[in-house]
Design an enzyme around this catalytic site. Structure first.
Site, PDB file in Angstrom:
ATOM      1  N   ASP A 153       3.779  -4.527   3.727  1.00  0.00           N
ATOM      2  CA  ASP A 153       5.429  -4.563   3.833  1.00  0.00           C
ATOM      3  C   ASP A 153       5.594  -6.248   4.374  1.00  0.00           C
ATOM      4  O   ASP A 153       6.628  -7.058   3.546  1.00  0.00           O
ATOM      5  CB  ASP A 153       6.248  -3.637   4.847  1.00  0.00           C
ATOM      6  CG  ASP A 153       5.561  -3.947   6.290  1.00  0.00           C
ATOM      7  OD1 ASP A 153       4.426  -4.706   6.512  1.00  0.00           O
ATOM      8  OD2 ASP A 153       5.683  -3.053   7.476  1.00  0.00           O
TER       9      ASP A 153
ATOM     10  N   HIS B 101       0.563  -1.049  -0.108  1.00  0.00           N
ATOM     11  CA  HIS B 101       0.528   0.116   0.210  1.00  0.00           C
ATOM     12  C   HIS B 101       1.157   0.776   0.379  1.00  0.00           C
ATOM     13  O   HIS B 101       2.005   1.388   0.497  1.00  0.00           O
ATOM     14  CB  HIS B 101      -1.241   0.114   1.217  1.00  0.00           C
ATOM     15  CG  HIS B 101       0.334  -0.155   2.769  1.00  0.00           C
ATOM     16  ND1 HIS B 101       0.163   0.828   3.068  1.00  0.00           N
ATOM     17  CD2 HIS B 101      -0.164  -0.822   3.360  1.00  0.00           C
ATOM     18  CE1 HIS B 101       1.175   0.622   4.173  1.00  0.00           C
ATOM     19  NE2 HIS B 101       0.732  -0.686   4.332  1.00  0.00           N
TER      20      HIS B 101
END
Length: 500
Positions: free
Chosen positions: A401, A119
């Site tokens: 992540d 994102h």
């Protein structure tokens, strides 16, 4: 006469240059330091960026926090630099990057593309105790920087998305951010612009250059999956809009993935959890050995007036990165200010911890088990398309992540940086037009071709003059070699083998 006129002309030019030189020297004395630095940076080719800077300590006290200007070098420093790495992590929009997506020899045809993204820039997930939250507006405003030429049309298109098919809780999430004061974890305008840029890059390389999708593409040509967070759904929609401007909402079907590692129906893996716990113990042990880091946490805890343990638990680096990326001064209280030196110490420890993580291999073993379901899905899709199937030629996974990082580790990209905001990892499938039975794979990370840095194709480059990696190398890695690292022969066995 002609020589005399030339001499007078040269004399006049010399006088004019001397006057200009003296004038510049005079005005430079009165220019603000920021203007002088901007001028120097412009002449030297370095971009200038405001960053929050900690003041020096005067008489043992921290002075009021202020901003300073620091040129960001375009070339990578010879030694790890916390501020340089933090700048890369921020991924500030507007910095032009070389993109290698879609590049292959003329006799190769692009068959499919699978994109895994993190994102975009978000508001912090944690707050530093007893400090004011960063004041960031998450209402999208095309006239406010950073911006993008498609931002206004994107906002308009997102308001019309009621006909899209979205699994589970995705349909109840907003399609774009919109709070005047960002909520925790909310995608910011910076994050939206980052993925508008990503989508634009992919459109130029995959649609305009390689014609990956037909003009009459359907739902079957796309595969889109997102976790149940608004920031991942919105990031995926943003990239998709820039990739396929003004797409037909009726053709959009987004699947909900409840797991951040995208393990779908294959999440039962006790050994994966075991290696993760061992890795977390290693992280803790490595952190407590860092005396400079401990002193920094103690000083910061005194500034905000809480116990050191409470400050550490609030994960201050998450909030400080937000201040840094958005050029907001670090928090201050009546006891002083958190400053740039504190930030550098914590960021430097992160860099050192990543280096040790690769050496100890615990995270690597976790990564193999965490990513196999997703990599197996990736390989299976490639094999179907190689066999002539036309479905799902473009796949998009909007993730975190903690999704991308283990994939990078599992496929052997040990030199790759930790996934920045709006990071993209791409798997391309190519076919040799001269021999339709030869399919090849390319792997790209943030636009850089890293195919021959992967563990499954590193040796192939040394032994072959082929410009791409054979698909069979990738298939064999996912189906067999991943388990050999764990002294096993299958995913189930690797997940359930007993430790002695």
């Amino acid at each position: 006469m002609l020589l005399r006129n030339r001499f007078l002309l040269l004399l006049a030019l010399a006088a004019l240059l001397a006057f200009l030189s003296l004038s510049l020297q005079f005005f430079s004395r009165w220019l603000p330091v920021s203007m002088q630095l901007k001028t120097q940076a412009h002449l030297s080719g370095f971009p200038v960026r405001l960053i929050p800077a900690g003041p020096g300590r005067e008489d043992g006290l921290r002075a009021k926090n202020r901003k300073r200007i620091m040129p960001d070098p375009l070339t990578e420093p010879s030694a790890p630099d916390p501020l340089y790495e933090a700048n890369l992590y921020c991924n500030t929009p507007g910095i032009r990057e070389r993109s290698m997506e879609g590049h292959a020899p003329h006799n190769f045809k692009l068959l499919s593309v699978q994109v895994m993204i993190r994102h975009g820039d978000r508001y912090p997930l944690y707050a530093i105790p007893k400090t004011k939250r960063p004041d960031i507006d998450c209402v999208l405003e095309p006239g406010r920087n950073p911006t993008h030429p498609s931002l206004a049309n994107f906002i308009s298109h997102m308001t019309k998305g009621s006909e899209a098919q979205m699994d589970g809780t995705l349909s109840s999430l907003p399609r774009f951010p919109g709070h005047s004061l960002c909520e925790m974890g909310e995608l910011t305008q910076t994050g939206v612009v980052q993925h508008l840029q990503n989508g634009q890059v992919l459109r130029e390389n995959y649609l305009k250059k390689n014609r990956l999708l037909p003009n009459d593409w359907t739902t079957n040509h796309l595969y889109i999956e997102s976790t149940g967070k608004s920031r991942t759904l919105q990031s995926g929609l943003t990239l998709l809009y820039s990739f396929l401007p003004d797409f037909d909402w009726k053709k959009i079907n987004i699947k909900h993935q409840w797991s951040s590692i995208f393990c779908s129906g294959h999440c039962d893996c006790p050994m994966r959890n075991h290696y993760l716990e061992e890795e977390q113990r290693r992280q803790y042990s490595y952190r407590v050995k860092n005396t400079q880091l401990e002193k920094t946490y103690i000083n910061m805890a005194k500034v905000v007036g809480v116990p050191t343990r409470q400050l550490r638990a609030s994960n201050p680096i998450d909030s400080l990165l937000c201040h840094f990326c958005h050029n907001i001064s670090f928090p201050c209280t009546k006891n002083g200010c958190i400053d740039i030196e504190d930030f550098k110490v914590i960021k430097a420890h992160q860099i050192e911890d990543e280096r040790e993580r690769h050496e100890k291999q615990l995270y690597f073993k976790y990564a193999l088990l965490a990513t196999h379901p997703l990599l197996n899905q990736t390989v299976n899709r490639m094999q179907r398309i190689a066999d002539g199937k036309k479905d799902e030629v473009f796949a998009l996974y909007s993730a975190h992540d903690v999704t991308l990082s283990p994939i990078l580790s599992a496929i052997g990209l040990t030199e790759a940086r930790f996934p920045r905001f709006a990071a993209r990892l791409v798997f391309e499938l190519w076919q040799n037009s001269e021999s339709r039975k030869q399919q090849h794979v390319r792997v790209l990370y943030n636009g850089e071709d890293v195919t021959f840095q992967t563990s499954f194709c590193r040796d192939h480059k040394r032994r072959s003059n082929q410009p791409l990696c054979p698909l069979g190398k990738f298939v064999n890695f996912v189906k067999k070699e991943m388990f050999s690292f764990l002294n096993s022969t299958s995913y189930y066995d690797a997940c359930h083998q007993r430790l002695f």
